[in-house]
Scaffold this motif. Sequence first.
Motif, PDB file in Angstrom:
ATOM      1  N   GLY A  86     -22.634  71.914 161.030  1.00  0.00           N
ATOM      2  CA  GLY A  86     -21.767  70.785 160.704  1.00  0.00           C
ATOM      3  C   GLY A  86     -22.110  70.128 159.384  1.00  0.00           C
ATOM      4  O   GLY A  86     -21.406  69.214 158.943  1.00  0.00           O
ATOM      5  N   PHE A  87     -23.195  70.578 158.726  1.00  0.00           N
ATOM      6  CA  PHE A  87     -23.643  69.976 157.470  1.00  0.00           C
ATOM      7  C   PHE A  87     -23.844  71.051 156.410  1.00  0.00           C
ATOM      8  O   PHE A  87     -24.154  72.198 156.719  1.00  0.00           O
ATOM      9  N   GLY A  88     -23.712  70.642 155.147  1.00  0.00           N
ATOM     10  CA  GLY A  88     -23.998  71.545 154.035  1.00  0.00           C
ATOM     11  C   GLY A  88     -23.226  72.842 154.122  1.00  0.00           C
ATOM     12  O   GLY A  88     -22.008  72.856 154.320  1.00  0.00           O
ATOM     13  N   GLU A  89     -23.956  73.949 154.000  1.00  0.00           N
ATOM     14  CA  GLU A  89     -23.324  75.271 154.000  1.00  0.00           C
ATOM     15  C   GLU A  89     -23.320  75.934 155.371  1.00  0.00           C
ATOM     16  O   GLU A  89     -22.885  77.084 155.486  1.00  0.00           O
ATOM     17  N   SER A  90     -23.821  75.253 156.391  1.00  0.00           N
ATOM     18  CA  SER A  90     -23.809  75.834 157.740  1.00  0.00           C
ATOM     19  C   SER A  90     -22.426  75.708 158.364  1.00  0.00           C
ATOM     20  O   SER A  90     -21.629  74.836 157.997  1.00  0.00           O
ATOM     21  N   GLY A  91     -22.175  76.584 159.331  1.00  0.00           N
ATOM     22  CA  GLY A  91     -20.904  76.567 160.021  1.00  0.00           C
ATOM     23  C   GLY A  91     -20.830  75.468 161.059  1.00  0.00           C
ATOM     24  O   GLY A  91     -21.701  74.603 161.153  1.00  0.00           O
ATOM     25  N   GLY A  92     -19.780  75.518 161.875  1.00  0.00           N
ATOM     26  CA  GLY A  92     -19.545  74.479 162.863  1.00  0.00           C
ATOM     27  C   GLY A  92     -18.548  73.463 162.354  1.00  0.00           C
ATOM     28  O   GLY A  92     -18.142  73.483 161.192  1.00  0.00           O
ATOM     29  N   VAL A  93     -18.140  72.563 163.220  1.00  0.00           N
ATOM     30  CA  VAL A  93     -17.184  71.524 162.840  1.00  0.00           C
ATOM     31  C   VAL A  93     -17.851  70.587 161.835  1.00  0.00           C
ATOM     32  O   VAL A  93     -18.925  70.041 162.119  1.00  0.00           O
ATOM     33  N   PRO A  94     -17.267  70.380 160.655  1.00  0.00           N
ATOM     34  CA  PRO A  94     -17.880  69.473 159.676  1.00  0.00           C
ATOM     35  C   PRO A  94     -18.122  68.092 160.291  1.00  0.00           C
ATOM     36  O   PRO A  94     -17.248  67.552 160.976  1.00  0.00           O
ATOM     37  N   HIS A  95     -19.310  67.558 160.067  1.00  0.00           N
ATOM     38  CA  HIS A  95     -19.699  66.315 160.746  1.00  0.00           C
ATOM     39  C   HIS A  95     -18.766  65.156 160.433  1.00  0.00           C
ATOM     40  O   HIS A  95     -18.538  64.287 161.273  1.00  0.00           O
ATOM     41  N   ASP A  96     -18.183  65.146 159.222  1.00  0.00           N
ATOM     42  CA  ASP A  96     -17.320  64.033 158.842  1.00  0.00           C
ATOM     43  C   ASP A  96     -15.889  64.185 159.341  1.00  0.00           C
ATOM     44  O   ASP A  96     -15.054  63.297 159.135  1.00  0.00           O
ATOM     45  N   LYS A  97     -15.608  65.290 160.024  1.00  0.00           N
ATOM     46  CA  LYS A  97     -14.281  65.512 160.594  1.00  0.00           C
ATOM     47  C   LYS A  97     -14.324  65.669 162.115  1.00  0.00           C
ATOM     48  O   LYS A  97     -13.284  65.829 162.755  1.00  0.00           O
ATOM     49  N   ALA A  98     -15.518  65.611 162.680  1.00  0.00           N
ATOM     50  CA  ALA A  98     -15.675  65.847 164.119  1.00  0.00           C
ATOM     51  C   ALA A  98     -15.272  64.618 164.934  1.00  0.00           C
ATOM     52  O   ALA A  98     -15.519  63.479 164.527  1.00  0.00           O
ATOM     53  N   THR A  99     -14.654  64.845 166.071  1.00  0.00           N
ATOM     54  CA  THR A  99     -14.383  63.775 167.026  1.00  0.00           C
ATOM     55  C   THR A  99     -15.706  63.405 167.707  1.00  0.00           C
ATOM     56  O   THR A  99     -16.679  64.173 167.638  1.00  0.00           O
ATOM     57  N   PRO A 100     -15.788  62.237 168.367  1.00  0.00           N
ATOM     58  CA  PRO A 100     -17.020  61.905 169.084  1.00  0.00           C
ATOM     59  C   PRO A 100     -17.450  63.001 170.062  1.00  0.00           C
ATOM     60  O   PRO A 100     -18.640  63.314 170.168  1.00  0.00           O
ATOM     61  N   GLN A 101     -16.479  63.589 170.754  1.00  0.00           N
ATOM     62  CA  GLN A 101     -16.809  64.649 171.703  1.00  0.00           C
ATOM     63  C   GLN A 101     -17.357  65.878 170.981  1.00  0.00           C
ATOM     64  O   GLN A 101     -18.357  66.479 171.406  1.00  0.00           O
ATOM     65  N   GLN A 102     -16.737  66.242 169.865  1.00  0.00           N
ATOM     66  CA  GLN A 102     -17.229  67.388 169.093  1.00  0.00           C
ATOM     67  C   GLN A 102     -18.614  67.109 168.519  1.00  0.00           C
ATOM     68  O   GLN A 102     -19.465  68.000 168.468  1.00  0.00           O
ATOM     69  N   GLY A 103     -18.844  65.858 168.110  1.00  0.00           N
ATOM     70  CA  GLY A 103     -20.152  65.488 167.599  1.00  0.00           C
ATOM     71  C   GLY A 103     -21.236  65.649 168.644  1.00  0.00           C
ATOM     72  O   GLY A 103     -22.327  66.161 168.362  1.00  0.00           O
ATOM     73  N   GLN A 104     -20.948  65.228 169.872  1.00  0.00           N
ATOM     74  CA  GLN A 104     -21.915  65.370 170.961  1.00  0.00           C
ATOM     75  C   GLN A 104     -22.170  66.838 171.281  1.00  0.00           C
ATOM     76  O   GLN A 104     -23.316  67.242 171.521  1.00  0.00           O
ATOM     77  N   GLU A 105     -21.115  67.635 171.271  1.00  0.00           N
ATOM     78  CA  GLU A 105     -21.265  69.064 171.553  1.00  0.00           C
ATOM     79  C   GLU A 105     -22.103  69.746 170.469  1.00  0.00           C
ATOM     80  O   GLU A 105     -22.942  70.611 170.768  1.00  0.00           O
TER      81      GLU A 105
END
Length: 397
Positions: A86-105
Motif C-alpha cells: 500500500g506504500f511506495g513501490e509495493s503492491g496492494g491498495v494504495p494507502h491514501d485511497k483505501a477505505t477503512p475496511q481495506q486499511g484494516q485488511e
Amino acid sequence: MRKALVRCLILVFALSTASFVLAADRVVDLTASDGTKLKATFFPASKPGPGVLLLHQCNSDRRSWDPLAQQLSAAGINVLTLDMRGFGESGGVPHDKATPQQGQETQAKWPGDIDLAFQYLQAQPGVKKDTIGVGGASCGVGNSIQTAMRHPEVRSLVLLAGPTNYAGRQFLRSDKAVPAFFGYADDDEFPPSILAIQWLYFITADPDKTLVSYPNGGHGAEMFKPHPEFMTQITDWYVTTLIKTPGKAPAVKDPPAIPQQVQVLNTIDEGGAAKVEAQLQEARQHDPNAKLFDETLVNLMGYEHMQAGDMKGAIAILKLNAMAFPNSPNVYDSLGDAYLADGQKDLARENAKKALELLPSDTTDDQQRKDGIKASAEGKLKQLGEADSSAASTPGK
C-alpha cells in the motif's frame, strides 16, 4: 602513448568505481503469500556482520531510510528497507485511497510481509542470522516491536515517534533481552506520537535503553535532515548493540524526566482508570478545564483492550475518556462499540445516539472524521434494530 595509457587506466578505474557504487545497494522484489509484489532495498556491508530491517512511517516510504541505511552499511551492518504493502513501490491498495475496511485488511497482512523481508535479510550472504536489529518510525514502531516479539534473533530496537498496541506494551514491560533506542522531536506534527514514545521508554523493563529528543526536526525519520548527527547516534547504537556487545548497551547515567501525563497513561493502561478518574475529579475542582491525558491515545487504548479480550477494562477506559472529553462525539461512539462488543445493547444504543447528538456542535473534528463517526454510530443503531444482529467493534477511530 604513455598519456593515452594513463587516460585508459583512469577510465577503467572510474568505470569500476561507478560499478561498485551502483552495486552497493540493490532493489529487491519480494512476493507475499497472496501474490502481492513488495519492493525493498538491500544495502550490503563490505564484510560479514549483523543485519537491520528498517520499517518506514505511514506518511512516507522506504526511501526515508536511505541516508541511515548507507551509514549503517558503511559501519559493517547489512540493511534491508521495505515498502509496506500500500506504500511506495509495493503492491496492494494504495494507502491514501483505501477505505477503512481495506486499511484494516492491509494492516492484518503486514506481519506476514515483514516476516518475508526478515527471512530475506537473514538469507543474504554474510548476514549473521542470529544478530538482527529492527528499526521503525511512527506506525513502524508497532511493526518493529511486533517483529521482535515473533523473532528471538532480534537483539536491538530503534523506535522513533510512534505507538504500539497493548501486546507490544506488555512485551516492553517484561522483556529484558532487547535494548531499545527511542527518539522524537518536540515539533512533531502528530503530538500524540511524542507522548507515545515517551510512554514506551518509561515502561521498557530493559535497563539498556536510551531516549533522544530534539526541539525541532519533524516526525520520525524527518529528523535526519536537520539533525544528521541523529543518524550517527543511531549508527553508534546499532554498532554497540549488534557488533561490540550484542544485546547490550551502556546504562544511561542521567535518564530524562518523564511527563506526568505519561505516568497517567500507564496507570490507565494497567487497570487504574478508577484511580485516574478520582484524580481528574479533584483536578477539576480547581480547574474545570483540567486535562490529565490525551483523548486520542486513551481512545486507542480502549480498543486495544477490547481486541485483547479485556472488555471490562476497555469499558472502564472509554468511560473515563467520555468523562474527560464530554463534548467529543467520538468518545461516545467508541464507548458504544465497547458496550456492543460486550453485549450491553441498551448502553450501546444510548452512546451511539449521544455521539450523533454531539456531531452538529463538534468544532474539533474535520468533516471526513465527522462523516466516519456518523457512519459508525448509525451503523450500530441499524445493527441494534435487527433482531438477530451480532456484536462487533470498529477499532482504530
